[in-house]
Scaffold this motif. Sequence first.
Motif, PDB file in Angstrom:
ATOM      1  N   UNK A  20       0.818  -1.224   0.105  1.00 13.08           N
ATOM      2  CA  UNK A  20       0.062   0.215  -0.122  1.00 13.08           C
ATOM      3  C   UNK A  20       0.749   1.196   0.045  1.00 13.08           C
ATOM      4  N   UNK A  21       2.178   1.071   0.031  1.00  6.76           N
ATOM      5  CA  UNK A  21       2.922   2.273  -0.056  1.00  6.76           C
ATOM      6  C   UNK A  21       2.841   3.106   1.062  1.00  6.76           C
ATOM      7  N   UNK A  22       2.412   2.524   2.356  1.00  8.21           N
ATOM      8  CA  UNK A  22       2.408   3.292   3.544  1.00  8.21           C
ATOM      9  C   UNK A  22       3.644   3.012   4.308  1.00  8.21           C
ATOM     10  N   UNK A  23       4.202   4.269   5.126  1.00  4.97           N
ATOM     11  CA  UNK A  23       5.190   4.186   5.937  1.00  4.97           C
ATOM     12  C   UNK A  23       4.513   4.209   7.335  1.00  4.97           C
ATOM     13  N   UNK A  24       4.719   2.998   7.906  1.00 10.67           N
ATOM     14  CA  UNK A  24       4.073   2.688   9.185  1.00 10.67           C
ATOM     15  C   UNK A  24       4.948   2.034  10.144  1.00 10.67           C
ATOM     16  N   UNK A  25       4.685   2.064  11.608  1.00  7.55           N
ATOM     17  CA  UNK A  25       5.101   1.110  12.327  1.00  7.55           C
ATOM     18  C   UNK A  25       4.033   0.434  13.233  1.00  7.55           C
ATOM     19  N   UNK A  26       4.186  -0.613  13.944  1.00  8.26           N
ATOM     20  CA  UNK A  26       3.206  -1.213  14.328  1.00  8.26           C
ATOM     21  C   UNK A  26       3.613  -1.954  15.743  1.00  8.26           C
ATOM     22  N   UNK A  27       2.548  -2.075  16.636  1.00 10.72           N
ATOM     23  CA  UNK A  27       2.687  -2.624  18.023  1.00 10.72           C
ATOM     24  C   UNK A  27       1.532  -3.574  18.094  1.00 10.72           C
ATOM     25  N   UNK A  28       1.835  -4.955  18.314  1.00 10.21           N
ATOM     26  CA  UNK A  28       0.941  -6.040  18.320  1.00 10.21           C
ATOM     27  C   UNK A  28       0.526  -6.393  19.821  1.00 10.21           C
ATOM     28  N   UNK A  29      -0.456  -6.868  20.212  1.00  8.20           N
ATOM     29  CA  UNK A  29      -0.634  -7.429  21.516  1.00  8.20           C
ATOM     30  C   UNK A  29      -0.936  -8.976  21.211  1.00  8.20           C
ATOM     31  N   UNK A  30      -0.458  -9.809  21.875  1.00 12.33           N
ATOM     32  CA  UNK A  30      -0.553 -11.382  21.606  1.00 12.33           C
ATOM     33  C   UNK A  30      -1.575 -12.000  22.973  1.00 12.33           C
ATOM     34  N   UNK A  31      -2.544 -12.743  22.463  1.00 19.14           N
ATOM     35  CA  UNK A  31      -3.357 -13.378  23.251  1.00 19.14           C
ATOM     36  C   UNK A  31      -2.749 -14.756  23.922  1.00 19.14           C
ATOM     37  N   UNK A  32      -2.761 -14.899  25.017  1.00 23.24           N
ATOM     38  CA  UNK A  32      -2.343 -16.097  25.696  1.00 23.24           C
ATOM     39  C   UNK A  32      -3.054 -16.771  26.701  1.00 23.24           C
ATOM     40  N   UNK A  33      -3.599 -18.019  26.674  1.00 26.28           N
ATOM     41  CA  UNK A  33      -4.469 -18.706  27.555  1.00 26.28           C
ATOM     42  C   UNK A  33      -4.014 -19.083  28.947  1.00 26.28           C
ATOM     43  N   UNK A  34      -4.629 -19.628  29.747  1.00 29.38           N
ATOM     44  CA  UNK A  34      -4.119 -19.846  31.050  1.00 29.38           C
ATOM     45  C   UNK A  34      -3.013 -20.766  31.079  1.00 29.38           C
TER      46      UNK A  34
END
Length: 149
Positions: free
Chosen positions: A96-110
Amino acid sequence: MKEYIITIIGATLLAAMAGIIAPEKWRSYVQVITGLVIISCIISPVTAIVKSDIFDGFDSVQENIADSSNMQTELVIEELKNRINEDIKARMEKEFKLSVTAECEIMVNDEGEITGVDNVRVYGDKLTDRARSRICEVYGLKPYEVHDE
């Protein structure tokens, strides 16, 4: 050590004398009993080791293993986050020719198992609807789980 050797020699001599003195029909029983006495004399230092505090430090081994497992899980999660963040950055730039940075969160079970991506925050250029849809498609997210910052 000297007493230990003397005890074993004494038990052996006692066993030999008992074997000689015992009547023929009792000899096999006497040999079994004296053999047990000799074995108990030989392993008596082992019981002293077991009674000592030599094994006290092993109680925390299970705790150390659990801590190590938790630390390893955290390292895996951090590495996964970094790879996903880099993938989003590269994908948005390439597609998409976008200049971005990302931060994700990961789901973890019990049980500490990774179950997926929880949400993504994207910084930099404004995301288009197509770019947002692409992130949702790749990571199994809903549109409201992808945030523009």
